[in-house]
Scaffold this motif. Sequence first.
Motif, PDB file in Angstrom:
ATOM      1  N   ARG A  62      -5.683   4.169  -0.266  1.00  7.84           N
ATOM      2  CA  ARG A  62      -5.751   5.622  -0.104  1.00  7.84           C
ATOM      3  C   ARG A  62      -4.311   6.177  -0.062  1.00  7.84           C
ATOM      4  NH1 ARG A  62     -10.293   4.429  -0.743  1.00  7.84           N
ATOM      5  NH2 ARG A  62     -12.188   5.060   0.372  1.00  7.84           N
ATOM      6  N   PRO A  63      -3.846   6.832  -1.115  1.00  6.91           N
ATOM      7  CA  PRO A  63      -2.491   7.402  -1.070  1.00  6.91           C
ATOM      8  C   PRO A  63      -2.277   8.361   0.096  1.00  6.91           C
ATOM      9  CG  PRO A  63      -3.315   7.380  -3.321  1.00  6.91           C
ATOM     10  CD  PRO A  63      -4.479   6.978  -2.440  1.00  6.91           C
ATOM     11  N   LYS A  64      -3.334   9.063   0.523  1.00  6.19           N
ATOM     12  CA  LYS A  64      -3.168  10.018   1.622  1.00  6.19           C
ATOM     13  C   LYS A  64      -2.919   9.335   2.961  1.00  6.19           C
ATOM     14  CE  LYS A  64      -8.158  10.498   2.514  1.00  6.19           C
ATOM     15  NZ  LYS A  64      -9.295  11.447   2.549  1.00  6.19           N
ATOM     16  N   HIS A  65      -3.052   8.000   3.012  1.00  7.47           N
ATOM     17  CA  HIS A  65      -2.785   7.252   4.246  1.00  7.47           C
ATOM     18  C   HIS A  65      -1.348   6.723   4.295  1.00  7.47           C
ATOM     19  CE1 HIS A  65      -7.361   6.275   4.702  1.00  7.47           C
ATOM     20  NE2 HIS A  65      -7.077   7.556   4.903  1.00  7.47           N
ATOM     21  N   ALA A  66      -0.467   7.274   3.500  1.00  2.77           N
ATOM     22  CA  ALA A  66       0.914   6.790   3.417  1.00  2.77           C
ATOM     23  C   ALA A  66       1.604   6.793   4.776  1.00  2.77           C
ATOM     24  CB  ALA A  66       1.706   7.638   2.426  1.00  2.77           C
ATOM     25  N   ALA A 103       0.828  -1.205   0.000  1.00  2.00           N
ATOM     26  CA  ALA A 103       0.000   0.000   0.000  1.00  2.00           C
ATOM     27  C   ALA A 103       0.861   1.254   0.000  1.00  2.00           C
ATOM     28  CB  ALA A 103      -0.936  -0.009   1.210  1.00  2.00           C
ATOM     29  N   LEU A 104       1.936   1.254   0.790  1.00  2.00           N
ATOM     30  CA  LEU A 104       2.800   2.431   0.846  1.00  2.00           C
ATOM     31  C   LEU A 104       3.487   2.658  -0.495  1.00  2.00           C
ATOM     32  CD1 LEU A 104       4.206   4.719   2.367  1.00  2.00           C
ATOM     33  CD2 LEU A 104       6.004   3.086   2.961  1.00  2.00           C
ATOM     34  N   LEU A 105       4.035   1.611  -1.072  1.00  2.00           N
ATOM     35  CA  LEU A 105       4.715   1.780  -2.354  1.00  2.00           C
ATOM     36  C   LEU A 105       3.736   2.234  -3.427  1.00  2.00           C
ATOM     37  CD1 LEU A 105       7.061  -1.334  -2.227  1.00  2.00           C
ATOM     38  CD2 LEU A 105       7.719   1.070  -1.988  1.00  2.00           C
ATOM     39  N   GLY A 106       2.527   1.676  -3.406  1.00  2.00           N
ATOM     40  CA  GLY A 106       1.517   2.129  -4.358  1.00  2.00           C
ATOM     41  C   GLY A 106       1.218   3.603  -4.196  1.00  2.00           C
ATOM     42  N   ALA A 107       1.139   4.063  -2.941  1.00  2.00           N
ATOM     43  CA  ALA A 107       0.876   5.478  -2.679  1.00  2.00           C
ATOM     44  C   ALA A 107       2.004   6.352  -3.212  1.00  2.00           C
ATOM     45  CB  ALA A 107       0.692   5.705  -1.182  1.00  2.00           C
ATOM     46  N   LEU A 108       3.245   5.910  -3.003  1.00  2.00           N
ATOM     47  CA  LEU A 108       4.387   6.710  -3.443  1.00  2.00           C
ATOM     48  C   LEU A 108       4.545   6.690  -4.959  1.00  2.00           C
ATOM     49  CD1 LEU A 108       7.020   5.718  -0.718  1.00  2.00           C
ATOM     50  CD2 LEU A 108       5.507   7.704  -0.778  1.00  2.00           C
ATOM     51  N   PRO A 128      16.167  -8.654  -9.009  1.00  2.00           N
ATOM     52  CA  PRO A 128      16.069  -9.149 -10.390  1.00  2.00           C
ATOM     53  C   PRO A 128      14.679  -9.634 -10.783  1.00  2.00           C
ATOM     54  CG  PRO A 128      18.053  -9.977  -9.321  1.00  2.00           C
ATOM     55  CD  PRO A 128      17.256  -9.305  -8.263  1.00  2.00           C
ATOM     56  N   GLY A 129      13.878 -10.112  -9.851  1.00  2.00           N
ATOM     57  CA  GLY A 129      12.557 -10.624 -10.198  1.00  2.00           C
ATOM     58  C   GLY A 129      11.507  -9.550 -10.396  1.00  2.00           C
ATOM     59  N   LEU A 130      11.870  -8.312 -10.170  1.00  2.00           N
ATOM     60  CA  LEU A 130      10.904  -7.217 -10.257  1.00  2.00           C
ATOM     61  C   LEU A 130      10.478  -6.991 -11.709  1.00  2.00           C
ATOM     62  CD1 LEU A 130       9.512  -5.076  -8.500  1.00  2.00           C
ATOM     63  CD2 LEU A 130      11.451  -3.562  -8.967  1.00  2.00           C
ATOM     64  N   SER A 131       9.175  -6.771 -11.908  1.00  2.00           N
ATOM     65  CA  SER A 131       8.640  -6.589 -13.262  1.00  2.00           C
ATOM     66  C   SER A 131       7.779  -5.342 -13.333  1.00  2.00           C
ATOM     67  CB  SER A 131       7.819  -7.813 -13.677  1.00  2.00           C
ATOM     68  OG  SER A 131       6.662  -7.926 -12.854  1.00  2.00           O
ATOM     69  N   ALA A 132       7.539  -4.900 -14.568  1.00  2.00           N
ATOM     70  CA  ALA A 132       6.676  -3.736 -14.776  1.00  2.00           C
ATOM     71  C   ALA A 132       5.251  -4.033 -14.334  1.00  2.00           C
ATOM     72  CB  ALA A 132       6.710  -3.337 -16.249  1.00  2.00           C
ATOM     73  N   SER A 133       4.811  -5.268 -14.526  1.00  2.00           N
ATOM     74  CA  SER A 133       3.453  -5.614 -14.121  1.00  2.00           C
ATOM     75  C   SER A 133       3.288  -5.507 -12.608  1.00  2.00           C
ATOM     76  CB  SER A 133       3.097  -7.031 -14.591  1.00  2.00           C
ATOM     77  OG  SER A 133       3.965  -7.991 -13.984  1.00  2.00           O
ATOM     78  N   TYR A 134       4.351  -5.838 -11.844  1.00  2.00           N
ATOM     79  CA  TYR A 134       4.239  -5.727 -10.382  1.00  2.00           C
ATOM     80  C   TYR A 134       4.161  -4.254  -9.978  1.00  2.00           C
ATOM     81  CZ  TYR A 134       4.897  -6.641  -5.428  1.00  2.00           C
ATOM     82  OH  TYR A 134       4.717  -6.712  -4.058  1.00  2.00           O
ATOM     83  N   ILE A 135       4.924  -3.412 -10.671  1.00  2.00           N
ATOM     84  CA  ILE A 135       4.856  -1.975 -10.385  1.00  2.00           C
ATOM     85  C   ILE A 135       3.426  -1.473 -10.561  1.00  2.00           C
ATOM     86  CG2 ILE A 135       5.562   0.311 -11.203  1.00  2.00           C
ATOM     87  CD1 ILE A 135       7.831  -0.895  -9.809  1.00  2.00           C
ATOM     88  N   HIS A 136       2.800  -1.867 -11.640  1.00  2.00           N
ATOM     89  CA  HIS A 136       1.433  -1.398 -11.912  1.00  2.00           C
ATOM     90  C   HIS A 136       0.428  -2.020 -10.941  1.00  2.00           C
ATOM     91  CE1 HIS A 136       2.342   0.969 -15.458  1.00  2.00           C
ATOM     92  NE2 HIS A 136       3.133  -0.005 -15.876  1.00  2.00           N
ATOM     93  N   SER A 137       0.690  -3.250 -10.501  1.00  2.00           N
ATOM     94  CA  SER A 137      -0.223  -3.853  -9.523  1.00  2.00           C
ATOM     95  C   SER A 137      -0.148  -3.124  -8.190  1.00  2.00           C
ATOM     96  CB  SER A 137       0.102  -5.341  -9.337  1.00  2.00           C
ATOM     97  OG  SER A 137       1.361  -5.512  -8.712  1.00  2.00           O
ATOM     98  N   THR A 160       6.499   9.883   5.098  1.00  2.00           N
ATOM     99  CA  THR A 160       6.955   8.573   5.581  1.00  2.00           C
ATOM    100  C   THR A 160       8.100   8.654   6.578  1.00  2.00           C
ATOM    101  OG1 THR A 160       8.594   8.277   3.797  1.00  2.00           O
ATOM    102  CG2 THR A 160       6.315   7.585   3.359  1.00  2.00           C
ATOM    103  N   GLU A 161       8.665   9.820   6.803  1.00  2.00           N
ATOM    104  CA  GLU A 161       9.801   9.925   7.731  1.00  2.00           C
ATOM    105  C   GLU A 161       9.423   9.400   9.111  1.00  2.00           C
ATOM    106  OE1 GLU A 161      12.730  10.688   6.849  1.00  2.00           O
ATOM    107  OE2 GLU A 161      12.335  11.438   4.830  1.00  2.00           O
ATOM    108  N   PRO A 162      10.318   8.702   9.820  1.00  2.00           N
ATOM    109  CA  PRO A 162      11.719   8.408   9.504  1.00  2.00           C
ATOM    110  C   PRO A 162      11.914   7.022   8.881  1.00  2.00           C
ATOM    111  CG  PRO A 162      11.316   7.919  11.799  1.00  2.00           C
ATOM    112  CD  PRO A 162       9.991   8.323  11.201  1.00  2.00           C
ATOM    113  N   LEU A 163      11.030   6.586   8.015  1.00  2.00           N
ATOM    114  CA  LEU A 163      11.128   5.266   7.399  1.00  2.00           C
ATOM    115  C   LEU A 163      12.350   5.204   6.483  1.00  2.00           C
ATOM    116  CD1 LEU A 163       9.460   2.570   7.111  1.00  2.00           C
ATOM    117  CD2 LEU A 163       8.605   3.549   4.952  1.00  2.00           C
ATOM    118  N   ILE A 164      13.080   4.062   6.543  1.00  2.00           N
ATOM    119  CA  ILE A 164      14.220   3.804   5.664  1.00  2.00           C
ATOM    120  C   ILE A 164      14.052   2.426   5.041  1.00  2.00           C
ATOM    121  CG2 ILE A 164      15.824   5.310   6.905  1.00  2.00           C
ATOM    122  CD1 ILE A 164      16.942   2.836   8.289  1.00  2.00           C
ATOM    123  N   ALA A 165      14.858   2.120   4.042  1.00  2.00           N
ATOM    124  CA  ALA A 165      14.712   0.853   3.322  1.00  2.00           C
ATOM    125  C   ALA A 165      14.903  -0.352   4.237  1.00  2.00           C
ATOM    126  CB  ALA A 165      15.717   0.806   2.169  1.00  2.00           C
TER     127      ALA A 165
END
Length: 374
Positions: free
Chosen positions: A109-113, A28-33, A93-102, A43-48
Amino acid sequence: MPLTPEPDEDDDLDLTPAPNPVHYAEQALLGALLLQPTRLADTEPLIAQHFDSHTHAALFTAIRTLPPPDPADHTKDTAWLNAVLDHARPHAPGLSASYIHSLVQFCPRPKHAAAYARMIRADNTRRVLRAHAERLASTATDPGLPNPAATTLGLADDISRVLDALAEQFAAHPGSFPRTTLPSVVPPQAGEEDLDEERLLLATATAYPAKVQQMRWLTEADFLLPLHSALWQAITALVHRGDMVDPVTVLGEAQHRGLLTDSLTPRDLMALVSTPAGSPEHWGEKVLKRALLARARAVAQRIAAYTDDPANTPHQLITGSRRALADLNSLRTRWNRANAPLPSRATRAPARAASSARAGPQHRPAVTTARTHR
């Protein structure tokens, strides 16, 4: 004719465990961003490193690293999304464009980031404390360490510092103590060498009762064998009353305390406290060190149990872990007293007691009496 599956044939089709709640928070967070990159400031102070998923962490790093797109342009094309994918793919390496769009489609709700980011940090708190607890338990049970007590206490201090840092990030709330059912404490295994050390402590304490007066840092709870614990209480009672202490008077005190049984005769008991070697402090410190390490293991198991309970909030984890460490710190205080520097030679009492202070025997004698009375 279509094949009819055998009973339970479909049960093993998907053995992948269901994702934890944090998996959906990360999505949900990545989708919002990805939808609204300006939400990154929420999102502060969130880190990877807070992410549970390596792929999600790589995506978050890409989002933080790349300059944000122009909001108007971002609604018209996927150039920035493609740039994020290209930046993250070498690390996932397994990351795909379709996953980004999913991910874009998944976000409710992006405002709930900010709320999604808090969920991710809360789950990371659980994992961090669990890792520290496992390290503490492993160290406390490592026989190869040159100074296990100091190393174990150092790791306990590390946990305290982590808890202090976490307490600044998560607000307190009512009902802050965890209700987790704790595992039963398994008593440490009593090896024959450990029991020998307890027997030698009892014998040297009987031989040098003046030393016992200064050993208030040792308690009956530190002993492995209940009989040894009871005899230590008997000896210290004689010492603190100012009574005479020798094998016969210890026998009398033990009789009054009901320690003599058909399997523990007066002869057995007197033999047990009549074979001194070294000094009481030497054996007492060994008994206390073993108790300290056992307590550290129990504390580590307790903290791990709190982290395994998904119902606990970060503040409950912090409160419960601090109380667990308090149980270890009470024993740490006694350990520090036991290891305090000895008085200077000028103020030490002369005679053989001084020469044997905190020293083990040159050749430790075998102790064979009363071994069956566990």
